[in-house]
Design a protein around this motif. Structure first.
Motif, PDB file in Angstrom:
ATOM      1  N   ARG A 168     -19.457 -69.988 -86.146  1.00 35.70           N
ATOM      2  CA  ARG A 168     -18.604 -69.096 -86.524  1.00 35.70           C
ATOM      3  C   ARG A 168     -19.872 -67.685 -86.026  1.00 35.70           C
ATOM      4  O   ARG A 168     -19.014 -66.818 -86.384  1.00 35.70           O
ATOM      5  CB  ARG A 168     -18.536 -68.994 -87.975  1.00 35.70           C
ATOM      6  CG  ARG A 168     -16.689 -70.164 -88.133  1.00 35.70           C
ATOM      7  CD  ARG A 168     -17.142 -70.022 -89.163  1.00 35.70           C
ATOM      8  NE  ARG A 168     -16.858 -68.576 -90.359  1.00 35.70           N
ATOM      9  CZ  ARG A 168     -16.290 -68.396 -91.381  1.00 35.70           C
ATOM     10  NH1 ARG A 168     -16.338 -69.934 -92.476  1.00 35.70           N
ATOM     11  NH2 ARG A 168     -16.300 -67.326 -91.966  1.00 35.70           N
ATOM     12  N   TYR A 169     -21.277 -68.032 -86.851  1.00 32.32           N
ATOM     13  CA  TYR A 169     -21.851 -66.713 -86.893  1.00 32.32           C
ATOM     14  C   TYR A 169     -23.505 -67.077 -85.676  1.00 32.32           C
ATOM     15  O   TYR A 169     -23.766 -66.493 -86.014  1.00 32.32           O
ATOM     16  CB  TYR A 169     -22.809 -66.919 -88.080  1.00 32.32           C
ATOM     17  CG  TYR A 169     -21.302 -66.863 -89.462  1.00 32.32           C
ATOM     18  CD1 TYR A 169     -21.191 -65.844 -89.620  1.00 32.32           C
ATOM     19  CD2 TYR A 169     -20.791 -67.604 -90.267  1.00 32.32           C
ATOM     20  CE1 TYR A 169     -19.905 -65.094 -90.931  1.00 32.32           C
ATOM     21  CE2 TYR A 169     -19.875 -67.756 -91.028  1.00 32.32           C
ATOM     22  CZ  TYR A 169     -19.443 -66.536 -90.964  1.00 32.32           C
ATOM     23  OH  TYR A 169     -18.602 -66.142 -92.214  1.00 32.32           O
ATOM     24  N   ALA A 170     -23.943 -68.466 -85.473  1.00 29.28           N
ATOM     25  CA  ALA A 170     -24.842 -68.363 -84.753  1.00 29.28           C
ATOM     26  C   ALA A 170     -25.203 -68.204 -83.937  1.00 29.28           C
ATOM     27  O   ALA A 170     -24.181 -68.050 -82.911  1.00 29.28           O
ATOM     28  CB  ALA A 170     -25.025 -70.205 -84.586  1.00 29.28           C
ATOM     29  N   ASP A 171     -26.591 -67.227 -82.990  1.00 32.87           N
ATOM     30  CA  ASP A 171     -26.700 -66.823 -81.331  1.00 32.87           C
ATOM     31  C   ASP A 171     -27.185 -67.654 -81.389  1.00 32.87           C
ATOM     32  O   ASP A 171     -27.183 -67.997 -79.798  1.00 32.87           O
ATOM     33  CB  ASP A 171     -27.708 -65.565 -81.849  1.00 32.87           C
ATOM     34  CG  ASP A 171     -26.904 -64.592 -82.489  1.00 32.87           C
ATOM     35  OD1 ASP A 171     -25.555 -64.161 -82.058  1.00 32.87           O
ATOM     36  OD2 ASP A 171     -27.191 -64.057 -83.519  1.00 32.87           O
ATOM     37  N   GLY A 172     -27.931 -68.918 -82.128  1.00 32.59           N
ATOM     38  CA  GLY A 172     -29.019 -69.974 -82.006  1.00 32.59           C
ATOM     39  C   GLY A 172     -28.603 -71.461 -82.213  1.00 32.59           C
ATOM     40  O   GLY A 172     -28.631 -70.675 -83.563  1.00 32.59           O
ATOM     41  N   ILE A 173     -28.878 -72.052 -81.821  1.00 31.76           N
ATOM     42  CA  ILE A 173     -28.223 -73.719 -82.520  1.00 31.76           C
ATOM     43  C   ILE A 173     -29.935 -74.532 -82.327  1.00 31.76           C
ATOM     44  O   ILE A 173     -30.110 -75.016 -81.143  1.00 31.76           O
ATOM     45  CB  ILE A 173     -27.054 -74.590 -81.921  1.00 31.76           C
ATOM     46  CG1 ILE A 173     -26.746 -73.294 -82.420  1.00 31.76           C
ATOM     47  CG2 ILE A 173     -26.908 -75.932 -82.890  1.00 31.76           C
ATOM     48  CD1 ILE A 173     -25.605 -72.943 -83.512  1.00 31.76           C
ATOM     49  N   PHE A 174     -30.314 -75.113 -83.489  1.00 34.62           N
ATOM     50  CA  PHE A 174     -31.531 -75.879 -83.542  1.00 34.62           C
ATOM     51  C   PHE A 174     -30.636 -77.305 -83.539  1.00 34.62           C
ATOM     52  O   PHE A 174     -30.077 -77.496 -84.671  1.00 34.62           O
ATOM     53  CB  PHE A 174     -33.051 -75.561 -84.457  1.00 34.62           C
ATOM     54  CG  PHE A 174     -33.540 -73.859 -84.069  1.00 34.62           C
ATOM     55  CD1 PHE A 174     -33.580 -73.842 -82.799  1.00 34.62           C
ATOM     56  CD2 PHE A 174     -33.383 -73.681 -85.235  1.00 34.62           C
ATOM     57  CE1 PHE A 174     -33.945 -72.941 -82.837  1.00 34.62           C
ATOM     58  CE2 PHE A 174     -34.546 -71.915 -85.549  1.00 34.62           C
ATOM     59  CZ  PHE A 174     -34.711 -71.745 -83.275  1.00 34.62           C
ATOM     60  N   THR A 175     -31.257 -78.124 -82.464  1.00 37.34           N
ATOM     61  CA  THR A 175     -30.576 -79.085 -82.547  1.00 37.34           C
ATOM     62  C   THR A 175     -30.995 -80.089 -81.548  1.00 37.34           C
ATOM     63  O   THR A 175     -32.794 -80.227 -82.020  1.00 37.34           O
ATOM     64  CB  THR A 175     -29.371 -79.726 -82.071  1.00 37.34           C
ATOM     65  OG1 THR A 175     -28.714 -80.883 -82.899  1.00 37.34           O
ATOM     66  CG2 THR A 175     -29.526 -79.233 -80.292  1.00 37.34           C
ATOM     67  N   HIS A 176     -30.749 -81.680 -82.562  1.00 39.81           N
ATOM     68  CA  HIS A 176     -32.076 -83.268 -81.061  1.00 39.81           C
ATOM     69  C   HIS A 176     -30.975 -83.494 -80.627  1.00 39.81           C
ATOM     70  O   HIS A 176     -29.818 -83.755 -81.041  1.00 39.81           O
ATOM     71  CB  HIS A 176     -32.226 -83.608 -82.769  1.00 39.81           C
ATOM     72  CG  HIS A 176     -33.165 -83.150 -83.655  1.00 39.81           C
ATOM     73  ND1 HIS A 176     -34.183 -82.780 -83.602  1.00 39.81           N
ATOM     74  CD2 HIS A 176     -32.913 -82.733 -84.504  1.00 39.81           C
ATOM     75  CE1 HIS A 176     -34.804 -82.194 -84.848  1.00 39.81           C
ATOM     76  NE2 HIS A 176     -33.762 -82.250 -85.891  1.00 39.81           N
ATOM     77  N   ALA A 177     -31.741 -84.208 -79.506  1.00 39.79           N
ATOM     78  CA  ALA A 177     -30.507 -84.613 -78.347  1.00 39.79           C
ATOM     79  C   ALA A 177     -31.678 -86.252 -77.669  1.00 39.79           C
ATOM     80  O   ALA A 177     -32.852 -85.587 -77.502  1.00 39.79           O
ATOM     81  CB  ALA A 177     -30.176 -83.907 -77.418  1.00 39.79           C
ATOM     82  N   SER A 178     -31.481 -87.871 -77.598  1.00 36.44           N
ATOM     83  CA  SER A 178     -32.213 -87.944 -76.609  1.00 36.44           C
ATOM     84  C   SER A 178     -32.258 -88.236 -75.530  1.00 36.44           C
ATOM     85  O   SER A 178     -33.036 -88.641 -74.999  1.00 36.44           O
ATOM     86  CB  SER A 178     -32.156 -89.191 -77.641  1.00 36.44           C
ATOM     87  OG  SER A 178     -30.526 -89.679 -77.854  1.00 36.44           O
ATOM     88  N   ASN A 179     -30.788 -87.720 -74.890  1.00 36.05           N
ATOM     89  CA  ASN A 179     -30.219 -87.966 -73.612  1.00 36.05           C
ATOM     90  C   ASN A 179     -28.809 -86.568 -73.304  1.00 36.05           C
ATOM     91  O   ASN A 179     -28.723 -85.410 -74.325  1.00 36.05           O
ATOM     92  CB  ASN A 179     -29.481 -89.183 -73.324  1.00 36.05           C
ATOM     93  CG  ASN A 179     -27.956 -89.267 -74.360  1.00 36.05           C
ATOM     94  OD1 ASN A 179     -27.366 -88.720 -74.654  1.00 36.05           O
ATOM     95  ND2 ASN A 179     -28.102 -90.138 -74.917  1.00 36.05           N
ATOM     96  N   ILE A 180     -28.691 -86.466 -71.931  1.00 38.80           N
ATOM     97  CA  ILE A 180     -28.246 -85.754 -71.399  1.00 38.80           C
ATOM     98  C   ILE A 180     -26.149 -85.942 -72.007  1.00 38.80           C
ATOM     99  O   ILE A 180     -26.061 -84.587 -71.989  1.00 38.80           O
ATOM    100  CB  ILE A 180     -28.639 -85.468 -70.265  1.00 38.80           C
ATOM    101  CG1 ILE A 180     -29.416 -84.780 -70.035  1.00 38.80           C
ATOM    102  CG2 ILE A 180     -27.104 -84.251 -69.571  1.00 38.80           C
ATOM    103  CD1 ILE A 180     -29.644 -84.936 -67.828  1.00 38.80           C
ATOM    104  N   ARG A 181     -26.341 -86.686 -71.991  1.00 36.18           N
ATOM    105  CA  ARG A 181     -24.942 -87.319 -72.475  1.00 36.18           C
ATOM    106  C   ARG A 181     -24.467 -86.462 -73.659  1.00 36.18           C
ATOM    107  O   ARG A 181     -23.846 -85.915 -74.194  1.00 36.18           O
ATOM    108  CB  ARG A 181     -24.212 -88.867 -71.968  1.00 36.18           C
ATOM    109  CG  ARG A 181     -22.917 -88.557 -72.420  1.00 36.18           C
ATOM    110  CD  ARG A 181     -22.525 -90.148 -72.571  1.00 36.18           C
ATOM    111  NE  ARG A 181     -23.278 -90.516 -74.165  1.00 36.18           N
ATOM    112  CZ  ARG A 181     -24.762 -92.092 -73.672  1.00 36.18           C
ATOM    113  NH1 ARG A 181     -25.134 -91.817 -72.211  1.00 36.18           N
ATOM    114  NH2 ARG A 181     -25.151 -91.920 -74.856  1.00 36.18           N
ATOM    115  N   ASP A 182     -25.143 -86.781 -74.907  1.00 31.09           N
ATOM    116  CA  ASP A 182     -25.554 -86.139 -76.235  1.00 31.09           C
ATOM    117  C   ASP A 182     -25.155 -85.126 -76.152  1.00 31.09           C
ATOM    118  O   ASP A 182     -24.845 -84.383 -77.241  1.00 31.09           O
ATOM    119  CB  ASP A 182     -25.524 -87.484 -77.597  1.00 31.09           C
ATOM    120  CG  ASP A 182     -25.776 -89.091 -77.171  1.00 31.09           C
ATOM    121  OD1 ASP A 182     -24.495 -89.184 -76.751  1.00 31.09           O
ATOM    122  OD2 ASP A 182     -26.348 -89.883 -77.607  1.00 31.09           O
ATOM    123  N   SER A 183     -25.948 -84.204 -75.592  1.00 31.25           N
ATOM    124  CA  SER A 183     -26.198 -82.884 -75.938  1.00 31.25           C
ATOM    125  C   SER A 183     -25.442 -81.960 -75.041  1.00 31.25           C
ATOM    126  O   SER A 183     -25.329 -81.204 -75.994  1.00 31.25           O
ATOM    127  CB  SER A 183     -27.988 -83.288 -74.541  1.00 31.25           C
ATOM    128  OG  SER A 183     -28.385 -81.770 -75.409  1.00 31.25           O
TER     129      SER A 183
END
Length: 460
Positions: free
Chosen positions: A234-249
């Protein structure tokens, strides 16, 4: 080399956590890291300037406001984000400055004013990483008996963001003629109260500071729960996240973009920026050996056992038999890092693990995808980016020698390939990220925003 305007490019942030954060508690043993790095402004300036030399989009300052003796070294003794970023603003020229601040223990007026000040001091380079505070003990530092529950935290966060953004529009961009001949400093028709009266906040306004060259600070968000993803969409311009592989990301990115579209936003204006642990060696094997050595330096069973308590409200797990089944403690996480705690309990129950086995699994060595020679690392970063799974990466600035190798060896390869800028094209954080300029909601015209949207679409 490809022209930067001709193609989409990888965005980079630098996460500065000094003496070591969660899962990296013994990083400070590296002799290149000052023991007081987390409170040493010269250390932050050095690495912010190094990131700026590599044309990074931003530096990112994490924060929390509750500690125990078992908290990571960087959490035990660190500078307050907005004070720190204000110092970095006058020690750098182009790089974006993103700080973490909680909506649970700040009023919109004060927080909006502080970020607006940083935005002006930096001439349009400020960003706000919105958090709701996962450490339940934070409530005791603000005179409250208990932390807000999950639904309350996220409803409060949504209202806080909306109030802050309205306050940032208190003045239209031409509100101050400052005409000495007519003695007119302010055009009062271009000053606006917001007169907000909501579930959590009553704020009249206006905010007593003008808009910056980028209009408003950029909004970032890092929650991974369903509520957190909704807030980000709804609000973010950027999302900080974690991912271990391309599929999940890729699955995460598609989910966030779908939520943004459902909220009536352009999903391409929400940038996905996972954290990346990068290790560079002269050969792929050498890099992997360095990665494992760093893991072994920075971790121990006792530290991991103590740190396990954090998502469960800093519960003391040392009181249990290590070889008994994982204890029934999920209820302790309801006002803490619930999503993380639920994940831990789920795999413990699924595999019938003991407490010892849970700690060993959580602290086990997990190879990063971004380890190898400079060319190997560049290939992996580019592969993730071109798959559409990410828009860029937040690089952990852990061991100094490794970050310098990334800047000196990997970044030039990406620049030569045309997937990372060779020079800054703009001056504001929004311009770096390719985000549209937000038109003032009270202004008669939205031409600027429309033009920016059309231009961004053409670039993409």
């Amino acid at each position: 080399m490809a022209n930067a305007a001709d193609r989409r490019q990888i965005k980079f942030g630098a996460i500065l956590t000094g003496t070591g954060g969660p899962g990296d508690q013994l990083r400070w043993l590296d002799p290149e890291i000052p023991g007081d790095a987390s409170v040493d402004i010269d250390w932050y300036i050095e690495y912010a300037r190094l990131a700026e030399r590599a044309k990074f989009d931003l530096v990112f300052i994490v924060d929390s406001q509750f500690i125990t003796p078992h908290s990571p070294p960087h959490y035990l003794n660190r500078l307050e984000p907005l004070t720190l970023l204000s110092a970095l603003a006058v020690a750098t020229e182009r790089i974006g400055l993103v700080g973490t601040a909680t909506t649970s223990y700040n009023s919109p007026y004060n927080l909006a004013r502080r970020f607006a000040s940083l935005d002006l001091i930096s001439r349009g380079r400020a960003g706000w990483n919105v958090v709701t505070s996962g450490d339940a003990g934070t409530a005791t530092n603000y005179g409250l008996d208990e932390h807000f529950d999950y639904p309350t935290r996220y409803r409060r966060a949504a209202e806080h963001i909306e109030v802050s953004q309205a306050l940032w529009d208190s003045y239209e961009d031409d509100a101050f003629p400052r005409d000495r001949e007519t003695k007119v400093f302010l055009d009062p028709e271009r000053q606006h109260q917001i007169n907000h009266d909501g579930e959590f906040f009553r704020v009249a306004g206006p905010l007593n500071i003008q808009r910056s060259p980028q209009g408003q600070p950029v909004i970032f968000q890092a929650g991974d729960s369903n509520d957190g993803r909704d807030l980000g969409g709804r609000y973010a311009d950027g999302i900080f996240t974690h991912a271990s592989n391309i599929r999940d990301s890729l699955a995460f990115a598609e989910d966030i973009r779908a939520r943004a579209a459902a909220a009536g936003r352009n999903p391409q204006h929400v940038l996905i920026l996972p954290g990346a642990r990068i290790v560079v060696g002269d050969t792929d094997d050498e890099a992997r050996a360095i990665e494992r050595a760093q893991h072994e330096l920075s971790n121990s069973f006792d530290i991991a056992l103590a740190e396990l308590g954090r998502p469960f409200g800093w519960h003391d797990f040392t009181q249990y038999d290590l070889d008994a089944p994982f204890p029934d403690v999920l209820h302790l996480a309801q006002r803490s890092f619930r999503t993380n705690a639920e994940s831990i309990v789920a795999f413990a129950e699924k595999d019938s693990l003991t407490l010892r086995q849970v700690v060993e699994r959580l602290s086990a060595f997990r190879p990063s995808p971004f380890v190898g020679t400079a060319s190997t690392v560049a290939d992996r970063l580019q592969e993730w980016f071109e798959s559409g799974a990410v828009d860029g990466f937040n690089v952990y600035v852990s061991h100094p020698a490794q970050f310098r190798r990334f800047v000196d060896e990997v970044v030039p390869i990406l620049q030569e390939r045309g997937v990372h800028r060779a020079e800054y094209e703009g001056k504001t954080l929004r311009e770096h990220l390719g985000l549209p300029f937000p038109a003032n909601r009270y202004a008669a015209s939205t031409v600027v925003e429309t033009i920016a949207d059309d231009t961004l679409s053409a670039v993409r």
